[in-house]
Design an enzyme around this catalytic site. Structure first.
Site, PDB file in Angstrom:
ATOM      1  N   ARG A  89     120.206  -4.118  41.959  1.00  0.00           N
ATOM      2  CA  ARG A  89     119.190  -5.066  42.421  1.00  0.00           C
ATOM      3  C   ARG A  89     118.660  -5.941  41.289  1.00  0.00           C
ATOM      4  O   ARG A  89     117.936  -6.905  41.539  1.00  0.00           O
ATOM      5  CB  ARG A  89     118.044  -4.287  43.068  1.00  0.00           C
ATOM      6  CG  ARG A  89     116.997  -5.129  43.780  1.00  0.00           C
ATOM      7  CD  ARG A  89     117.560  -5.813  45.009  1.00  0.00           C
ATOM      8  NE  ARG A  89     116.536  -6.528  45.745  1.00  0.00           N
ATOM      9  CZ  ARG A  89     116.089  -7.750  45.426  1.00  0.00           C
ATOM     10  NH1 ARG A  89     116.571  -8.368  44.366  1.00  0.00           N
ATOM     11  NH2 ARG A  89     115.171  -8.343  46.161  1.00  0.00           N
ATOM     12  N   TYR A  90     119.014  -5.637  40.041  1.00  0.00           N
ATOM     13  CA  TYR A  90     118.502  -6.387  38.903  1.00  0.00           C
ATOM     14  C   TYR A  90     119.167  -7.761  38.812  1.00  0.00           C
ATOM     15  O   TYR A  90     120.377  -7.889  38.999  1.00  0.00           O
ATOM     16  CB  TYR A  90     118.747  -5.652  37.596  1.00  0.00           C
ATOM     17  CG  TYR A  90     117.941  -4.388  37.402  1.00  0.00           C
ATOM     18  CD1 TYR A  90     117.096  -3.906  38.394  1.00  0.00           C
ATOM     19  CD2 TYR A  90     118.017  -3.668  36.211  1.00  0.00           C
ATOM     20  CE1 TYR A  90     116.364  -2.742  38.200  1.00  0.00           C
ATOM     21  CE2 TYR A  90     117.290  -2.510  36.013  1.00  0.00           C
ATOM     22  CZ  TYR A  90     116.470  -2.050  37.010  1.00  0.00           C
ATOM     23  OH  TYR A  90     115.743  -0.902  36.818  1.00  0.00           O
ATOM     24  N   GLY A  91     118.377  -8.773  38.487  1.00  0.00           N
ATOM     25  CA  GLY A  91     118.911 -10.122  38.323  1.00  0.00           C
ATOM     26  C   GLY A  91     117.809 -11.142  38.445  1.00  0.00           C
ATOM     27  O   GLY A  91     116.756 -10.875  39.040  1.00  0.00           O
TER      28      GLY A  91
END
Length: 231
Positions: A89-91
């Site tokens: 989910r990182y970004g």
């Protein structure tokens, strides 16, 4: 089970923390540097890990930002290796924020790790996370997410695969659709472990009651709970 804790959400502070730790390691006697590690399940990692939640690429060129390249170069010389913590989910791109495409930071971590793989004193250790979501309601949904993360990271088996948080996002709770799928996700972790897709499994942001339930649930499947990461 190891408790992981991160206090620095910004990239700058994470970089400073890692660089200071690396500098201390380089100046310390070899015997002292070698002991600046901890264990997470079957893994031996540096006592200070590197979080990637604030990492991003240049939105024009798609290349890693210069400070991240510098970090990866410094990490490659750390006698204790480097431990990167990321998540599907990182970004920072709009499509990630809108849920239209996950894995941005996983791809970035993989690129940086591969660029410095030959110069690393110790192989880099990478942890990533599964994100509970309303449309993920089966064991296979965890396995599928794990497979996608594994491919993005370019590994045969993920070092540490964690659940990002308890299953608390319930947008349809107001009409009674609030069933928890925590135990389903735990079975998904066990399936990933038994299929050899991951080397260790853990959770993140769990309280005492839930982490105990998870530990007992996984134990029945013959799977050790390696970590509970607290953000």
């Amino acid at each position: 089970m190891t408790m992981l804790q991160y206090f620095c959400p910004s990239t700058l502070l994470l970089l400073l923390a890692f660089w200071c730790a690396a500098a201390d390691a380089f100046s310390a006697p070899a015997s002292q540097a070698a002991t600046d590690v901890t264990t997470i399940g079957s893994l031996t990692v540096p006592s200070i890990g590197c979080g990637t939640i604030a990492w991003s690429t240049n939105k024009v060129t798609g290349r890693p930002n210069p400070e991240l390249v510098s970090l990866a170069s410094t990490a490659a010389d750390n006698p204790n290796g480097v431990f990167y913590d990321t998540g599907e989910r990182y970004g920072s791109h709009a499509k990630t924020a809108l849920g239209m495409g996950w894995g941005e930071t996983e791809c970035l971590v993989a690129k940086l790790v591969n660029n410095y793989a030959k110069s690393n004193i110790q192989p880099a250790v990478v942890a990533t996370k599964f994100t509970p979501s309303p449309w993920r309601t089966t064991v296979e949904s965890v396995v599928e997410a794990c497979e996608e993360s594994r491919k993005r990271l370019g590994v045969d088996s993920i070092d540490l695969y964690q659940i990002q948080m308890p299953d608390i996002v319930k947008p349809l709770k107001f009409i009674g659709l609030d069933k928890s799928y925590d135990s389903v996700y735990w079975d998904g972790l066990a399936e990933c472990y038994h299929r050899g897709l991951v080397k260790n499994v853990g959770v993140s942001n769990y309280g005492p009651t839930l982490v105990t339930e998870c530990h007992e649930h996984l134990a029945k499947r013959g799977v050790p709970l390696a970590s509970n990461q607290i953000a």
